[in-house]
Motif scaffolding. Sequence first.
Motif, PDB file in Angstrom:
ATOM      1  N   GLU A   2       0.407  71.185 -18.240  1.00 25.30           N
ATOM      2  CA  GLU A   2      -0.172  71.174 -19.581  1.00 25.30           C
ATOM      3  C   GLU A   2      -1.661  70.834 -19.538  1.00 25.30           C
ATOM      4  OE1 GLU A   2       1.828  68.417 -22.071  1.00 25.30           O
ATOM      5  OE2 GLU A   2       1.787  66.798 -20.614  1.00 25.30           O
ATOM      6  N   SER A   3      -2.093  70.231 -18.439  1.00 21.55           N
ATOM      7  CA  SER A   3      -3.525  69.935 -18.311  1.00 21.55           C
ATOM      8  C   SER A   3      -3.896  69.829 -16.840  1.00 21.55           C
ATOM      9  CB  SER A   3      -3.846  68.623 -19.021  1.00 21.55           C
ATOM     10  OG  SER A   3      -3.158  67.570 -18.369  1.00 21.55           O
ATOM     11  N   TRP A   4      -5.176  69.841 -16.554  1.00 21.20           N
ATOM     12  CA  TRP A   4      -5.639  69.721 -15.166  1.00 21.20           C
ATOM     13  C   TRP A   4      -7.066  69.221 -15.133  1.00 21.20           C
ATOM     14  CZ3 TRP A   4      -3.808  74.271 -17.359  1.00 21.20           C
ATOM     15  CH2 TRP A   4      -4.792  75.158 -17.844  1.00 21.20           C
ATOM     16  N   GLU A   5      -7.446  68.654 -13.970  1.00 18.59           N
ATOM     17  CA  GLU A   5      -8.823  68.192 -13.779  1.00 18.59           C
ATOM     18  C   GLU A   5      -9.365  68.780 -12.489  1.00 18.59           C
ATOM     19  OE1 GLU A   5      -7.101  64.524 -13.519  1.00 18.59           O
ATOM     20  OE2 GLU A   5      -6.426  64.976 -15.568  1.00 18.59           O
ATOM     21  N   ILE A   6     -10.687  68.947 -12.486  1.00 20.13           N
ATOM     22  CA  ILE A   6     -11.350  69.429 -11.273  1.00 20.13           C
ATOM     23  C   ILE A   6     -12.324  68.342 -10.823  1.00 20.13           C
ATOM     24  CG2 ILE A   6     -12.563  71.394 -10.243  1.00 20.13           C
ATOM     25  CD1 ILE A   6     -12.277  72.717 -13.075  1.00 20.13           C
ATOM     26  N   SER A   7     -12.352  68.077  -9.526  1.00 20.32           N
ATOM     27  CA  SER A   7     -13.313  67.083  -9.025  1.00 20.32           C
ATOM     28  C   SER A   7     -14.727  67.653  -9.127  1.00 20.32           C
ATOM     29  CB  SER A   7     -12.993  66.742  -7.574  1.00 20.32           C
ATOM     30  OG  SER A   7     -13.188  67.901  -6.774  1.00 20.32           O
ATOM     31  N   ASP A   8     -15.726  66.794  -9.028  1.00 20.52           N
ATOM     32  CA  ASP A   8     -17.108  67.243  -9.207  1.00 20.52           C
ATOM     33  C   ASP A   8     -17.520  68.290  -8.186  1.00 20.52           C
ATOM     34  OD1 ASP A   8     -17.385  65.656 -11.358  1.00 20.52           O
ATOM     35  OD2 ASP A   8     -18.215  63.936 -10.256  1.00 20.52           O
ATOM     36  N   ASP A   9     -17.012  68.160  -6.961  1.00 25.36           N
ATOM     37  CA  ASP A   9     -17.395  69.165  -5.955  1.00 25.36           C
ATOM     38  C   ASP A   9     -16.583  70.456  -6.094  1.00 25.36           C
ATOM     39  OD1 ASP A   9     -14.935  68.384  -5.072  1.00 25.36           O
ATOM     40  OD2 ASP A   9     -15.595  67.662  -3.112  1.00 25.36           O
ATOM     41  N   GLY A  10     -15.675  70.481  -7.042  1.00 29.30           N
ATOM     42  CA  GLY A  10     -14.897  71.703  -7.297  1.00 29.30           C
ATOM     43  C   GLY A  10     -13.812  71.953  -6.263  1.00 29.30           C
ATOM     44  N   LEU A  11     -13.577  70.972  -5.372  1.00 29.26           N
ATOM     45  CA  LEU A  11     -12.638  71.227  -4.274  1.00 29.26           C
ATOM     46  C   LEU A  11     -11.279  70.560  -4.453  1.00 29.26           C
ATOM     47  CD1 LEU A  11     -15.031  71.109  -1.185  1.00 29.26           C
ATOM     48  CD2 LEU A  11     -13.910  73.105  -2.181  1.00 29.26           C
ATOM     49  N   THR A  12     -11.154  69.720  -5.462  1.00 29.26           N
ATOM     50  CA  THR A  12      -9.845  69.098  -5.696  1.00 29.26           C
ATOM     51  C   THR A  12      -9.395  69.361  -7.132  1.00 29.26           C
ATOM     52  OG1 THR A  12     -10.406  67.368  -4.139  1.00 29.26           O
ATOM     53  CG2 THR A  12      -8.511  66.960  -5.575  1.00 29.26           C
ATOM     54  N   TRP A  13      -8.215  69.962  -7.249  1.00 32.31           N
ATOM     55  CA  TRP A  13      -7.654  70.254  -8.565  1.00 32.31           C
ATOM     56  C   TRP A  13      -6.402  69.399  -8.742  1.00 32.31           C
ATOM     57  CZ3 TRP A  13      -9.041  74.569 -11.984  1.00 32.31           C
ATOM     58  CH2 TRP A  13     -10.162  75.281 -11.543  1.00 32.31           C
ATOM     59  N   THR A  14      -6.297  68.740  -9.882  1.00 27.18           N
ATOM     60  CA  THR A  14      -5.091  67.955 -10.144  1.00 27.18           C
ATOM     61  C   THR A  14      -4.391  68.522 -11.376  1.00 27.18           C
ATOM     62  OG1 THR A  14      -6.319  66.070  -9.330  1.00 27.18           O
ATOM     63  CG2 THR A  14      -4.192  65.611 -10.374  1.00 27.18           C
ATOM     64  N   PHE A  15      -3.166  68.950 -11.188  1.00 20.46           N
ATOM     65  CA  PHE A  15      -2.405  69.549 -12.295  1.00 20.46           C
ATOM     66  C   PHE A  15      -1.360  68.563 -12.802  1.00 20.46           C
ATOM     67  CE2 PHE A  15      -4.089  73.176 -10.053  1.00 20.46           C
ATOM     68  CZ  PHE A  15      -4.437  74.045 -11.062  1.00 20.46           C
ATOM     69  N   HIS A  16      -1.248  68.435 -14.122  1.00 23.07           N
ATOM     70  CA  HIS A  16      -0.246  67.542 -14.716  1.00 23.07           C
ATOM     71  C   HIS A  16       0.849  68.381 -15.367  1.00 23.07           C
ATOM     72  CE1 HIS A  16      -2.925  64.227 -13.943  1.00 23.07           C
ATOM     73  NE2 HIS A  16      -3.902  64.946 -14.465  1.00 23.07           N
ATOM     74  N   LEU A  17       2.065  68.175 -14.891  1.00 18.36           N
ATOM     75  CA  LEU A  17       3.190  68.968 -15.416  1.00 18.36           C
ATOM     76  C   LEU A  17       3.671  68.416 -16.755  1.00 18.36           C
ATOM     77  CD1 LEU A  17       3.079  70.206 -12.647  1.00 18.36           C
ATOM     78  CD2 LEU A  17       5.525  69.890 -12.406  1.00 18.36           C
ATOM     79  N   ARG A  18       4.270  69.303 -17.520  1.00 20.28           N
ATOM     80  CA  ARG A  18       4.866  68.916 -18.797  1.00 20.28           C
ATOM     81  C   ARG A  18       6.054  67.973 -18.609  1.00 20.28           C
ATOM     82  NH1 ARG A  18       3.265  72.444 -22.867  1.00 20.28           N
ATOM     83  NH2 ARG A  18       2.164  74.092 -21.781  1.00 20.28           N
ATOM     84  N   ASP A  19       6.448  67.278 -19.678  1.00 17.54           N
ATOM     85  CA  ASP A  19       7.653  66.465 -19.636  1.00 17.54           C
ATOM     86  C   ASP A  19       8.897  67.352 -19.709  1.00 17.54           C
ATOM     87  OD1 ASP A  19       6.684  63.886 -19.453  1.00 17.54           O
ATOM     88  OD2 ASP A  19       6.154  63.862 -21.599  1.00 17.54           O
ATOM     89  N   GLY A  20       9.929  66.912 -19.039  1.00 18.80           N
ATOM     90  CA  GLY A  20      11.255  67.522 -19.211  1.00 18.80           C
ATOM     91  C   GLY A  20      11.403  68.949 -18.718  1.00 18.80           C
ATOM     92  N   LEU A  21      10.617  69.346 -17.714  1.00 21.61           N
ATOM     93  CA  LEU A  21      10.771  70.710 -17.190  1.00 21.61           C
ATOM     94  C   LEU A  21      12.085  70.832 -16.429  1.00 21.61           C
ATOM     95  CD1 LEU A  21       7.194  71.448 -15.796  1.00 21.61           C
ATOM     96  CD2 LEU A  21       8.258  72.455 -17.823  1.00 21.61           C
ATOM     97  N   LYS A  22      12.748  71.985 -16.614  1.00 20.92           N
ATOM     98  CA  LYS A  22      14.034  72.191 -15.943  1.00 20.92           C
ATOM     99  C   LYS A  22      14.135  73.595 -15.374  1.00 20.92           C
ATOM    100  CE  LYS A  22      17.092  69.110 -18.502  1.00 20.92           C
ATOM    101  NZ  LYS A  22      17.960  69.112 -19.675  1.00 20.92           N
ATOM    102  N   TRP A  23      14.963  73.736 -14.368  1.00 23.70           N
ATOM    103  CA  TRP A  23      15.314  75.050 -13.842  1.00 23.70           C
ATOM    104  C   TRP A  23      16.429  75.642 -14.709  1.00 23.70           C
ATOM    105  CZ3 TRP A  23      12.903  77.552  -9.861  1.00 23.70           C
ATOM    106  CH2 TRP A  23      12.044  76.801  -9.063  1.00 23.70           C
ATOM    107  N   SER A  24      16.694  76.932 -14.488  1.00 21.89           N
ATOM    108  CA  SER A  24      17.721  77.575 -15.311  1.00 21.89           C
ATOM    109  C   SER A  24      19.116  76.998 -15.068  1.00 21.89           C
ATOM    110  CB  SER A  24      17.716  79.092 -15.075  1.00 21.89           C
ATOM    111  OG  SER A  24      17.908  79.385 -13.713  1.00 21.89           O
ATOM    112  N   ASP A  25      19.331  76.338 -13.922  1.00 22.07           N
ATOM    113  CA  ASP A  25      20.652  75.730 -13.687  1.00 22.07           C
ATOM    114  C   ASP A  25      20.697  74.279 -14.149  1.00 22.07           C
ATOM    115  OD1 ASP A  25      19.031  74.628 -11.767  1.00 22.07           O
ATOM    116  OD2 ASP A  25      20.454  74.878 -10.111  1.00 22.07           O
ATOM    117  N   GLY A  26      19.620  73.825 -14.820  1.00 18.38           N
ATOM    118  CA  GLY A  26      19.620  72.484 -15.373  1.00 18.38           C
ATOM    119  C   GLY A  26      18.960  71.435 -14.492  1.00 18.38           C
ATOM    120  N   GLU A  27      18.714  71.789 -13.239  1.00 15.70           N
ATOM    121  CA  GLU A  27      18.057  70.879 -12.295  1.00 15.70           C
ATOM    122  C   GLU A  27      16.640  70.556 -12.784  1.00 15.70           C
ATOM    123  OE1 GLU A  27      18.599  69.404  -8.107  1.00 15.70           O
ATOM    124  OE2 GLU A  27      19.945  70.238  -9.600  1.00 15.70           O
TER     125      GLU A  27
END
Lengths: 541, 306
Positions: A84-109
């Motif tokens: 749902e959101s992400w940050e980039i470090s100043d040098d542009g070489l590190t990306w941090t992604f934040h996942l949504r709450d409650g994500l599930k696979w189709s089998d419920g996992e």
Amino acid sequence: MKKIFLAAVFIFLICVVIFSNRQKNPEVNSETGIKEIVYNLGADPRTIDPALNYASDGAVVIMNTFDGLLRVGSDDRGEPACAESWEISDDGLTWTFHLRDGLKWSDGEKLTAQHFKDGFMRLINPETGAPYASYGFFIKNAEKFYNGTANSEEVGIKAIDEKTLEINLEYKNPLMLDYMSFPAFAPARMDIINEYQTAWAAKPETYISNGAFKLESWKHGDGGEMILVKNPNYWDADNVKIDRLRFVNINDPNTSLAAFRAGKLDLTSGVPMQMLPLLIKRGEIIPKPALGVGYCSFNVDRKPFDDVRIRKAFTLAIDRKIIVDKILMSGARPATGFICDIVPGTTNEKDFRTEGGEFLPERADVEEARKLLAEAGYPGGKNFPKVAYKYNSNPGNKILAEVLQGMWKKNLGIEVELLNEEWKVFIETRQKGDFDIAREAWILDFNDAANLLETLMSASPQNATGYKNLKFDELMKNAAVEMDNTKRINFMHEAEKILMEDLPVLPIYFYSSGSLQSKRVKNIHKSPRGVLLFRNAEVTE
Amino acid sequence: MTGRYIFRRVLASLLTLFIIITITFFMMRAIPGGPFTDEKAIPSFVLEKIIERYHLNDPLYVQYGRYLLNVLRLDLGPSYRYEGMTVNELIANSFPVSFEVGSLALILALLIGIPAGIISALRRGKWPDRLAMILSVLGVTVPSFVIAAALVYIFSWQLGWVTVGFWEGISTAILPAVTLAGYPAAFISRLIRSSMLEILGQDYIRTAYSKGLSERAVIYIHALKNAVIPLITYLGPLTAGILTGSFVIEQVYGVPGLGTFFVTSITNRDYTTIMGVTIFYSAILVFFNLITDVILAFIDPRIKLR
């Protein structure tokens, strides 16, 4: 007589009894209240494994069954999906992604950052044999890991916790967000993949996904079909309005049209070539620009096309307007440059093509073409060596080949031999560089000029022309790591300019696409790169 | 006697199959291009990995040997075109469909062909004969894709009675079966007509008439029994061919049958599927030929089981 007659009736009755069992097929009985869209996928996909697919039919299935950190939005660029959101470090070489709450696979996992790490690692793992493995080489140490000189621990992907994924890059990637929406960067369920190997993606029981739809059944082969149903565990399931997608494989364009006319198909792009102009004229098909270019390659290592004047003469002798208006009649546009329409430019107002201007005339410039030919030592085409145009056998290519041949004959006085080869033979011929002029086409994987321009870099496996221009290579390498979009696009404008002076390729037309769509369905997103998204589709009855 | 004959024929059949496998295997590998040759050039290092995974980099004779051993275990290997599917599964999924359409077509062909042949032989030179022979010339000469297109145009476009492109059981099997039956029905009627004519002129038929038997009895008991012998010979290869499907008809009607794989496996260079469908078809063909020979020997005492 009676006996024979009775026997015949008896046999017939037995058959009716045997065959009538088929009538109980659930697909035949139309269940009420089920909102279903039937789409003709054409060929049966070779694979729907996100890491192994490289064809557009497979991509249609994957992009409707899987969601990446980002997904392709209605503007054809990446938009937030599992992240749902992400940050980039100043040098542009590190990306941090934040996942949504409650994500599930189709089998419920539960779906975690680790699954994304697994998916990316699988892509760049040499054992996987992923065709798009090199797309992951912007990740730190990914290429070394692929070549066996780094271990998996050293690869720059970290699942910090269940909801945080950190990616360290080898070099800056201006297209990072588009990459993250590309189907190859899907999460992976290694528990299933390790157990079933590649077969996991061939059967509905093991094809666990995390997108808007999940696979319910798959009958392989032409005439087969694939059924996808709404995935109730999808994070955005509230916005998915249809219950079921039926992807059928009707290869014959006449049959496809007949099935559409009979109301059996909601959407198909399979129509007979001869019918296309009529369907466009009647307004049943509204052609839209697509991300594809039809062109020819010259073999610049071979005489006579090692001479740029001759390449230019051949290029100017082609009347692109006649080809699109009188031959293709599909809504395609004359290619006045190498990059097609709708590819983004530096700003939102103009596309790349409009910014770059026209390098080639729409109509033939016969005078200039003849002049160049004479300068190169072949006035009026006299004593011109024997050359051939090679193409893969299909009716459309044949017509185009004959038209090109006629234009070269009429405008330059040169007789070009036409040679056609069966598809796979042609691909090998082309890759070996065993041609003078070869038919080419390219559909872009990303809505970005780099995707097509890169194919002519001297080291590209796709470059069959033998073209090598260090200045061009350098500009493309600069563009690949430039984070400033204006600068990046301008590098590519310069690169295209060089290309259009050197002309290792002869651009002919920019693709268009059109399909027949029934009035009962709407909001199917048809991406210009040939992918369809059904997650917002609706059925109105 | 019969047992030994069948045993020898089975041995000969196996030898035939072995030769077919060998020739197909090496011819197939001689075609340029491979299963992983594709438009978007896969980087060579990736291609090597894939080829390694399928053991396609081993010497050809090693691959051939391994293939033979797998065939003996009735394992036709993984498909190179359909990732994760085996050739056994592909055949198991598509053959029943072809079988369904094919057997319906076979029944139609016999139900139309035999009576048409008998009638034209009995009414030789009269209008029923002429009509049947005109139709049979059409049936033999007009290619199935033309018949298919015409039937689609009439029954799907104009009348809207059937939809094509979808496989929904018996109702969608009728048009493909009719199309598929066209050629064999025509051929069978000509076959029956000529053998009936030949037999009707023979002494034993005259004897039968002179005994005072009715025309019906003469024709259906004495003449027809011998007239069907050439038909039975033809039925062996016909059954094998018709049950394993037809590329053209499956494409036009959207039938998910086996016939398509005979063509697409080659254009895809799906080596294992090429081999699989070839072996499958050959085995059926050999089997039906064997059955035919045995049946003939029982019907016609002039044919000796040797």
